[in-house]
Design a protein around this motif. Structure first.
Motif, PDB file in Angstrom:
ATOM      1  N   ILE A 236       0.837  -1.196   0.000  1.00  0.00           N
ATOM      2  CA  ILE A 236       0.000   0.000   0.000  1.00  0.00           C
ATOM      3  C   ILE A 236       0.872   1.246   0.000  1.00  0.00           C
ATOM      4  O   ILE A 236       0.635   2.193  -0.762  1.00  0.00           O
ATOM      5  CB  ILE A 236      -0.942   0.004   1.221  1.00  0.00           C
ATOM      6  CG1 ILE A 236      -1.923  -1.151   1.139  1.00  0.00           C
ATOM      7  CG2 ILE A 236      -1.679   1.335   1.347  1.00  0.00           C
ATOM      8  CD1 ILE A 236      -2.772  -1.187  -0.105  1.00  0.00           C
ATOM      9  N   VAL A 237       1.895   1.269   0.834  1.00  0.00           N
ATOM     10  CA  VAL A 237       2.784   2.434   0.910  1.00  0.00           C
ATOM     11  C   VAL A 237       3.487   2.675  -0.422  1.00  0.00           C
ATOM     12  O   VAL A 237       3.547   3.805  -0.907  1.00  0.00           O
ATOM     13  CB  VAL A 237       3.813   2.258   2.056  1.00  0.00           C
ATOM     14  CG1 VAL A 237       4.886   3.312   1.992  1.00  0.00           C
ATOM     15  CG2 VAL A 237       3.102   2.297   3.403  1.00  0.00           C
ATOM     16  N   ILE A 238       3.987   1.621  -1.028  1.00  0.00           N
ATOM     17  CA  ILE A 238       4.708   1.754  -2.299  1.00  0.00           C
ATOM     18  C   ILE A 238       3.779   2.213  -3.418  1.00  0.00           C
ATOM     19  O   ILE A 238       4.125   3.066  -4.221  1.00  0.00           O
ATOM     20  CB  ILE A 238       5.403   0.430  -2.667  1.00  0.00           C
ATOM     21  CG1 ILE A 238       6.585   0.197  -1.725  1.00  0.00           C
ATOM     22  CG2 ILE A 238       5.874   0.444  -4.116  1.00  0.00           C
ATOM     23  CD1 ILE A 238       7.200  -1.176  -1.841  1.00  0.00           C
ATOM     24  N   SER A 239       2.585   1.653  -3.456  1.00  0.00           N
ATOM     25  CA  SER A 239       1.667   1.989  -4.547  1.00  0.00           C
ATOM     26  C   SER A 239       0.982   3.332  -4.330  1.00  0.00           C
ATOM     27  O   SER A 239       0.356   3.856  -5.241  1.00  0.00           O
ATOM     28  CB  SER A 239       0.593   0.902  -4.686  1.00  0.00           C
ATOM     29  OG  SER A 239      -0.326   0.985  -3.623  1.00  0.00           O
ATOM     30  N   ARG A 240       1.100   3.860  -3.117  1.00  0.00           N
ATOM     31  CA  ARG A 240       0.384   5.087  -2.720  1.00  0.00           C
ATOM     32  C   ARG A 240      -1.118   4.886  -2.930  1.00  0.00           C
ATOM     33  O   ARG A 240      -1.851   5.832  -3.129  1.00  0.00           O
ATOM     34  CB  ARG A 240       0.877   6.318  -3.462  1.00  0.00           C
ATOM     35  CG  ARG A 240       2.329   6.610  -3.282  1.00  0.00           C
ATOM     36  CD  ARG A 240       2.747   7.720  -2.404  1.00  0.00           C
ATOM     37  NE  ARG A 240       1.829   8.794  -2.136  1.00  0.00           N
ATOM     38  CZ  ARG A 240       1.798   9.406  -0.959  1.00  0.00           C
ATOM     39  NH1 ARG A 240       2.593   9.013  -0.004  1.00  0.00           N
ATOM     40  NH2 ARG A 240       0.978  10.397  -0.745  1.00  0.00           N
ATOM     41  N   ALA A 241      -1.551   3.632  -2.914  1.00  0.00           N
ATOM     42  CA  ALA A 241      -2.960   3.250  -2.987  1.00  0.00           C
ATOM     43  C   ALA A 241      -3.651   3.721  -4.263  1.00  0.00           C
ATOM     44  O   ALA A 241      -4.857   3.811  -4.319  1.00  0.00           O
ATOM     45  CB  ALA A 241      -3.706   3.740  -1.747  1.00  0.00           C
ATOM     46  N   ARG A 242      -2.883   4.027  -5.293  1.00  0.00           N
ATOM     47  CA  ARG A 242      -3.482   4.502  -6.554  1.00  0.00           C
ATOM     48  C   ARG A 242      -4.317   3.430  -7.227  1.00  0.00           C
ATOM     49  O   ARG A 242      -5.306   3.733  -7.866  1.00  0.00           O
ATOM     50  CB  ARG A 242      -2.385   4.970  -7.512  1.00  0.00           C
ATOM     51  CG  ARG A 242      -1.818   6.329  -7.180  1.00  0.00           C
ATOM     52  CD  ARG A 242      -0.901   6.786  -8.302  1.00  0.00           C
ATOM     53  NE  ARG A 242       0.339   6.033  -8.329  1.00  0.00           N
ATOM     54  CZ  ARG A 242       1.427   6.349  -7.641  1.00  0.00           C
ATOM     55  NH1 ARG A 242       1.435   7.410  -6.876  1.00  0.00           N
ATOM     56  NH2 ARG A 242       2.508   5.628  -7.713  1.00  0.00           N
ATOM     57  N   THR A 243      -3.898   2.199  -7.102  1.00  0.00           N
ATOM     58  CA  THR A 243      -4.580   1.127  -7.828  1.00  0.00           C
ATOM     59  C   THR A 243      -5.705   0.496  -7.022  1.00  0.00           C
ATOM     60  O   THR A 243      -6.369  -0.386  -7.517  1.00  0.00           O
ATOM     61  CB  THR A 243      -3.575   0.034  -8.223  1.00  0.00           C
ATOM     62  OG1 THR A 243      -2.977  -0.489  -7.034  1.00  0.00           O
ATOM     63  CG2 THR A 243      -2.506   0.592  -9.147  1.00  0.00           C
ATOM     64  N   LEU A 244      -5.899   0.953  -5.806  1.00  0.00           N
ATOM     65  CA  LEU A 244      -6.919   0.339  -4.963  1.00  0.00           C
ATOM     66  C   LEU A 244      -8.267   1.022  -5.124  1.00  0.00           C
ATOM     67  O   LEU A 244      -8.351   2.224  -5.273  1.00  0.00           O
ATOM     68  CB  LEU A 244      -6.511   0.438  -3.497  1.00  0.00           C
ATOM     69  CG  LEU A 244      -5.317  -0.402  -3.109  1.00  0.00           C
ATOM     70  CD1 LEU A 244      -4.973  -0.152  -1.658  1.00  0.00           C
ATOM     71  CD2 LEU A 244      -5.595  -1.869  -3.319  1.00  0.00           C
TER      72      LEU A 244
END
Length: 85
Positions: A44-52
């Motif tokens: 979640i931290v790495i993706s900055r939650a963009r894909t969620l």
């Protein structure tokens, strides 16, 4: 013959406690749960939650939660180093 599924009425805390304390693999189940938390929080931290897309939960909130849990895991267990194979 397949049995009917019954709904588990335990709380989330009771359910996680059972997973961590009553496994046929003993304390290894605790390692598994902590590792799952670590990996998902880091994801979640790495993706900055963009894909969620979590219905009803803003992405910024989900990201902040991932950061919080990641920080707590870091404080308790230190920096996690993977072994490259």
């Amino acid at each position: 013959m397949r049995q009917e599924n019954t709904v588990d009425t335990s709380t989330n805390i009771e359910f996680v406690t059972e997973i961590m304390e009553f496994s046929r693999f003993g304390a290894l189940s605790q390692v598994f749960v902590i590792e799952a938390l670590r990996r998902y929080a880091l994801q979640i931290v790495i993706s900055r939650a963009r894909t969620l897309d979590i219905p009803g939960i803003p992405r910024d909130t989900w990201f902040a939660l991932g950061e919080e849990i990641d920080a707590k895991l870091l404080a308790k267990y230190g920096v996690y180093r993977t072994i490259k194979t």
